[in-house]
Design an enzyme around this catalytic site. Structure first.
Site, PDB file in Angstrom:
ATOM      1  N   LYS A 113       0.848  -1.199   0.000  1.00  0.00           N
ATOM      2  CA  LYS A 113       0.000   0.000   0.000  1.00  0.00           C
ATOM      3  C   LYS A 113       0.885   1.251   0.000  1.00  0.00           C
ATOM      4  O   LYS A 113       1.491   1.603   0.996  1.00  0.00           O
ATOM      5  CB  LYS A 113      -0.899   0.006   1.249  1.00  0.00           C
ATOM      6  CG  LYS A 113      -1.856   1.176   1.275  1.00  0.00           C
ATOM      7  CD  LYS A 113      -1.758   1.877   2.622  1.00  0.00           C
ATOM      8  CE  LYS A 113      -2.233   3.292   2.653  1.00  0.00           C
ATOM      9  NZ  LYS A 113      -1.869   4.203   1.608  1.00  0.00           N
ATOM     10  N   GLY A 123       2.804   5.173  13.085  1.00  0.00           N
ATOM     11  CA  GLY A 123       3.635   4.060  13.588  1.00  0.00           C
ATOM     12  C   GLY A 123       3.055   3.465  14.861  1.00  0.00           C
ATOM     13  O   GLY A 123       3.053   2.244  15.051  1.00  0.00           O
ATOM     14  N   GLU A 131       9.571   2.404  10.810  1.00  0.00           N
ATOM     15  CA  GLU A 131      10.627   3.405  10.650  1.00  0.00           C
ATOM     16  C   GLU A 131       9.935   4.756  10.585  1.00  0.00           C
ATOM     17  O   GLU A 131       9.096   4.980   9.703  1.00  0.00           O
ATOM     18  CB  GLU A 131      11.423   3.150   9.367  1.00  0.00           C
ATOM     19  CG  GLU A 131      12.400   2.000   9.457  1.00  0.00           C
ATOM     20  CD  GLU A 131      13.470   2.203  10.513  1.00  0.00           C
ATOM     21  OE1 GLU A 131      13.742   3.360  10.904  1.00  0.00           O
ATOM     22  OE2 GLU A 131      14.023   1.197  10.971  1.00  0.00           O
ATOM     23  N   CYS A 137      13.592  11.772   6.164  1.00  0.00           N
ATOM     24  CA  CYS A 137      13.605  11.437   7.590  1.00  0.00           C
ATOM     25  C   CYS A 137      15.004  11.589   8.159  1.00  0.00           C
ATOM     26  O   CYS A 137      15.180  11.762   9.353  1.00  0.00           O
ATOM     27  CB  CYS A 137      13.098  10.016   7.796  1.00  0.00           C
ATOM     28  SG  CYS A 137      13.935   8.847   6.726  1.00  0.00           S
ATOM     29  N   GLN A 168       1.336  20.105   3.764  1.00  0.00           N
ATOM     30  CA  GLN A 168       2.717  20.126   4.240  1.00  0.00           C
ATOM     31  C   GLN A 168       3.247  21.564   4.247  1.00  0.00           C
ATOM     32  O   GLN A 168       3.943  21.965   5.187  1.00  0.00           O
ATOM     33  CB  GLN A 168       3.577  19.216   3.357  1.00  0.00           C
ATOM     34  CG  GLN A 168       5.010  19.042   3.845  1.00  0.00           C
ATOM     35  CD  GLN A 168       5.113  18.319   5.182  1.00  0.00           C
ATOM     36  OE1 GLN A 168       4.499  17.281   5.386  1.00  0.00           O
ATOM     37  NE2 GLN A 168       5.874  18.884   6.111  1.00  0.00           N
ATOM     38  N   GLU A 215       9.632  17.206  14.460  1.00  0.00           N
ATOM     39  CA  GLU A 215      10.043  17.073  13.066  1.00  0.00           C
ATOM     40  C   GLU A 215       9.175  17.990  12.198  1.00  0.00           C
ATOM     41  O   GLU A 215       7.951  17.886  12.215  1.00  0.00           O
ATOM     42  CB  GLU A 215       9.860  15.622  12.618  1.00  0.00           C
ATOM     43  CG  GLU A 215      10.313  15.377  11.193  1.00  0.00           C
ATOM     44  CD  GLU A 215      10.013  13.962  10.708  1.00  0.00           C
ATOM     45  OE1 GLU A 215       8.872  13.497  10.911  1.00  0.00           O
ATOM     46  OE2 GLU A 215      10.910  13.324  10.136  1.00  0.00           O
TER      47      GLU A 215
HETATM   48  P1  NAD Z   1       2.094   8.896   7.329  1.00  0.00           P
HETATM   49  O1  NAD Z   1       2.294   8.216   8.632  1.00  0.00           O
HETATM   50  O2  NAD Z   1       1.050   9.939   7.250  1.00  0.00           O
HETATM   51  O3  NAD Z   1       1.729   7.841   6.187  1.00  0.00           O
HETATM   52  C1  NAD Z   1       2.557   6.734   5.922  1.00  0.00           C
HETATM   53  C2  NAD Z   1       1.705   5.623   5.326  1.00  0.00           C
HETATM   54  O4  NAD Z   1       0.796   5.152   6.322  1.00  0.00           O
HETATM   55  C3  NAD Z   1       0.854   6.068   4.142  1.00  0.00           C
HETATM   56  O5  NAD Z   1       0.827   5.045   3.173  1.00  0.00           O
HETATM   57  C4  NAD Z   1      -0.509   6.253   4.776  1.00  0.00           C
HETATM   58  O6  NAD Z   1      -1.576   6.113   3.865  1.00  0.00           O
HETATM   59  C5  NAD Z   1      -0.517   5.132   5.793  1.00  0.00           C
HETATM   60  N1  NAD Z   1      -1.503   5.308   6.868  1.00  0.00           N
HETATM   61  C6  NAD Z   1      -2.005   6.464   7.352  1.00  0.00           C
HETATM   62  N2  NAD Z   1      -2.905   6.207   8.327  1.00  0.00           N
HETATM   63  C7  NAD Z   1      -2.950   4.869   8.487  1.00  0.00           C
HETATM   64  C8  NAD Z   1      -3.686   3.985   9.355  1.00  0.00           C
HETATM   65  N3  NAD Z   1      -4.552   4.437  10.263  1.00  0.00           N
HETATM   66  N4  NAD Z   1      -3.467   2.676   9.248  1.00  0.00           N
HETATM   67  C9  NAD Z   1      -2.583   2.177   8.354  1.00  0.00           C
HETATM   68  N5  NAD Z   1      -1.888   2.964   7.480  1.00  0.00           N
HETATM   69  C10 NAD Z   1      -2.058   4.294   7.560  1.00  0.00           C
HETATM   70  O7  NAD Z   1       3.521   9.469   6.884  1.00  0.00           O
HETATM   71  P2  NAD Z   1       3.866  10.341   5.581  1.00  0.00           P
HETATM   72  O8  NAD Z   1       3.359  11.722   5.801  1.00  0.00           O
HETATM   73  O9  NAD Z   1       3.475   9.628   4.348  1.00  0.00           O
HETATM   74  O10 NAD Z   1       5.463  10.335   5.623  1.00  0.00           O
HETATM   75  C11 NAD Z   1       6.215  11.264   6.329  1.00  0.00           C
HETATM   76  C12 NAD Z   1       6.814  10.635   7.565  1.00  0.00           C
HETATM   77  O11 NAD Z   1       7.561   9.478   7.204  1.00  0.00           O
HETATM   78  C13 NAD Z   1       7.799  11.540   8.264  1.00  0.00           C
HETATM   79  O12 NAD Z   1       7.582  11.496   9.655  1.00  0.00           O
HETATM   80  C14 NAD Z   1       9.146  10.917   7.928  1.00  0.00           C
HETATM   81  O13 NAD Z   1      10.172  11.182   8.857  1.00  0.00           O
HETATM   82  C15 NAD Z   1       8.805   9.481   7.886  1.00  0.00           C
HETATM   83  N6  NAD Z   1       9.814   8.714   7.145  1.00  0.00           N
HETATM   84  C16 NAD Z   1      10.616   7.871   7.842  1.00  0.00           C
HETATM   85  C17 NAD Z   1      11.590   7.142   7.186  1.00  0.00           C
HETATM   86  C18 NAD Z   1      12.466   6.188   7.934  1.00  0.00           C
HETATM   87  O14 NAD Z   1      12.928   5.240   7.319  1.00  0.00           O
HETATM   88  N7  NAD Z   1      12.704   6.385   9.209  1.00  0.00           N
HETATM   89  C19 NAD Z   1      11.736   7.269   5.807  1.00  0.00           C
HETATM   90  C20 NAD Z   1      10.908   8.146   5.126  1.00  0.00           C
HETATM   91  C21 NAD Z   1       9.924   8.854   5.811  1.00  0.00           C
END
Ligand code: NAD
Length: 484
Positions: free
Chosen positions: A178, A236, A253, A287, A334, A386
């Site tokens: 997904k 997460g 992550e 990130c 954003q 962040e």
């Molecule tokens: P997000 O948590 O909003 O979304 C991530 C994914 O989770 C998306 O596919 C989203 O549709 C899904 N999602 C959202 N709600 C959900 C739910 N209730 N149940 C299951 N899935 C759900 O994050 P984002 O805005 O897409 O990404 C930005 C974040 O990602 C930042 O905090 C960034 O630091 C982090 N990030 C971390 C790493 C790493 O490896 N540590 C790498 C890249 C990005």
């Protein structure tokens, strides 16, 4: 959003077939919001459950598939990504907003990740040991976990899917993938390549759609025996709680608030280049971005002066314009969030040295000037949370010990960097920085694909991703005893 006015819906890939959904979402170019890239299927619960059922049904067969078959398929996927890298990179830059050069680098990385795991498929190994009981032998082997759910964010639309999908398939798991809502185009091209690679039906499934629907349906499904998630801390936690309820393994992550320490004895050119790259490239939407620049007294004013000059000189513009060095922020939400953090930092008394405002370009997009604050305090919100945009702060430190304590003063722990000519300080920092990845005389962002990736503290839960360490998550260990 409706599909009217779209150019034909890009469907999901479920159980070996392209499956349209009842609704679709327009994919908008953040460099030019008039540009609708396409309409992408938005799955509901039923389609997601169909994909999960397909992955579950395909598991037994794929888990025992010959390793050469896995090698050949992964190799082919990597080859196709590299052969189509210009097309994929253009899509990536167009929908996510990172500049074309960065998009190309990310796409090449994805191709190489598939090649790496093609090789790993041929290197699956275990151990044979004598038992403490005479006449008994022991084998310790690794087996796939089961059907797995892979949930990815928008900021690396091909690299992160690649570093989850490739090891999942390599070790014999079946996949429900997904992608993030904002970047379905790159995910779709990747899935098109995977769909043609010769996998049996149901082994790989693409389900595009909202997190609260598709993601939630995945978290609710007991058939998925592992969830690999990358994204925000808030999501997460939802992944972690749901996984514990089902007694399933998970890895998450998440974000970072990564420090780059600059000591008096640093090479000033190198340190300012590392800060510029770490803080602002990819529009700061990494990130691993260097969002806190911790600079000791003796070099502080020269560092701030040179970095301010370099920051102001950065060219912000559309992702596909070769003159652009910094593309747009990913979307309006954003951008609003970035501007709110900037306003908050000003109110808290931080000194704005560069940027801080939106940039007007020829096309309507979400352009934000790279923003640098100095004279900040560790307690300020801008130093605690962040931002996930092109915004960095400078914190002044008395000496190395003070700089190290400021670096570790965060709930996050993804990467940490130091610029110094001192071997003693570099060695000490590598051991004492509370982060999963440490860089010396390098930006905090920018990592290799064949070694472990991940963080400590609030940045990560579960085993590392990438390289051979990916086996820790995507396999389970079996111990077999045999009396000869
Ligand atoms: P997000 O948590 O909003 O979304 C991530 C994914 O989770 C998306 O596919 C989203 O549709 C899904 N999602 C959202 N709600 C959900 C739910 N209730 N149940 C299951 N899935 C759900 O994050 P984002 O805005 O897409 O990404 C930005 C974040 O990602 C930042 O905090 C960034 O630091 C982090 N990030 C971390 C790493 C790493 O490896 N540590 C790498 C890249 C990005």
């Amino acid at each position: 959003m409706s599909i009217e006015g779209g150019v034909g819906m890009k469907p999901n890939w479920i159980n070996g077939a392209w499956v349209p959904a009842g609704s679709a979402r327009d994919n908008i170019n953040p460099s030019d919001t008039r540009d609708v890239i396409g309409a992408y299927a938005e799955a509901g619960r039923a389609e997601t459950e169909a994909a999960i059922a397909a992955a579950a049904a395909a598991f037994e067969g794929w888990s025992h598939s010959p390793v050469e078959q896995r090698h050949d398929i992964l190799r082919r996927i990597g080859d196709d990504i590299l052969a189509r890298k210009s097309e994929i990179a253009e899509m990536l830059a167009r929908e996510e907003g990172k500049i074309l050069r960065e998009a190309l680098g990310e796409t090449e990385r994805a191709g190489r990740i598939f090649h790496f795991f093609a090789g790993e498929a041929l290197r699956l190994s275990g151990e044979m040991l004598p038992s403490v009981r005479p006449g008994v032998g022991i084998e310790v082997t690794r087996e796939p976990v089961g059907p797995v759910g892979l949930i990815t964010p928008w900021n690396f639309p091909i690299a992160i899917p690649a570093w989850k999908i490739a090891p999942a398939l390599c070790y014999g798991n079946t996949v429900v993938f997904k992608p993030a809502e904002l970047v379905p185009g790159t995910a779709w091209l990747l899935s098109e390549i995977i769909a043609k690679a010769g996998l049996p039906e149901g082994v790989f499934n693409l389900v595009m759609g909202p997190g609260r629907v598709v993601g939630q349906a995945m978290l609710d499904a007991p058939e998925l025996r592992a969830i690999s998630f990358t994204g925000s801390q808030a999501t997460g936690r939802i992944v972690a709680e749901a996984s514990l309820r089902h007694g399933r393994r998970f890895q998450a992550e998440m974000g970072g608030k990564n420090p780059l320490v600059v000591l008096d004895d640093a090479d000033l050119d190198l340190a300012t280049d590392a800060a510029l790259d770490g803080a602002f490239f990819s529009t700061g939407q990494r990130c691993t971005a260097s969002s806190r620049l911790i600079v000791t007294d003796g070099i502080h004013s020269r560092f701030v002066e040179m970095l301010t000059e370099k920051t102001r000189a950065l060219k912000v513009g559309p992702a596909l314009d070769p003159a652009s060095q910094i593309g747009p922020v990913v979307d309006q939400t954003q951008l609003d969030q970035d501007l709110a953090y900037i306003e908050g930092a000003r109110r808290d008394g931080a000194n704005l040295r560069a940027g801080g405002e939106v940039v007007r370009c020829d096309t309507p997009g979400f352009f934000l000037a790279p923003t640098l604050f100095t004279d900040t305090d560790p307690a300020m919100r801008i130093n605690r949370e962040e931002v996930f945009g092109p915004v960095a702060t400078v914190l002044r430190a008395r000496d190395y010990d003070h700089a190290l304590s400021l670096a570790n003063d965060t709930e996050f722990g993804l990467t940490a960097g130091i610029c110094t000519g001192s071997l003693r300080h570099a060695q000490h920092f590598k051991r004492h920085a509370k982060a999963g990845m440490v860089m010396v005389n390098l930006p905090t962002a920018g990592v290799d694909y064949h070694v472990p990736f991940g963080g400590t503290k609030g940045s990560s839960m579960g085993p590392r991703e990438q390289g051979r360490y990916a086996a820790e998550f995507f396999t389970t260990v079996k111990t077999a005893y045999t009396r000869a």
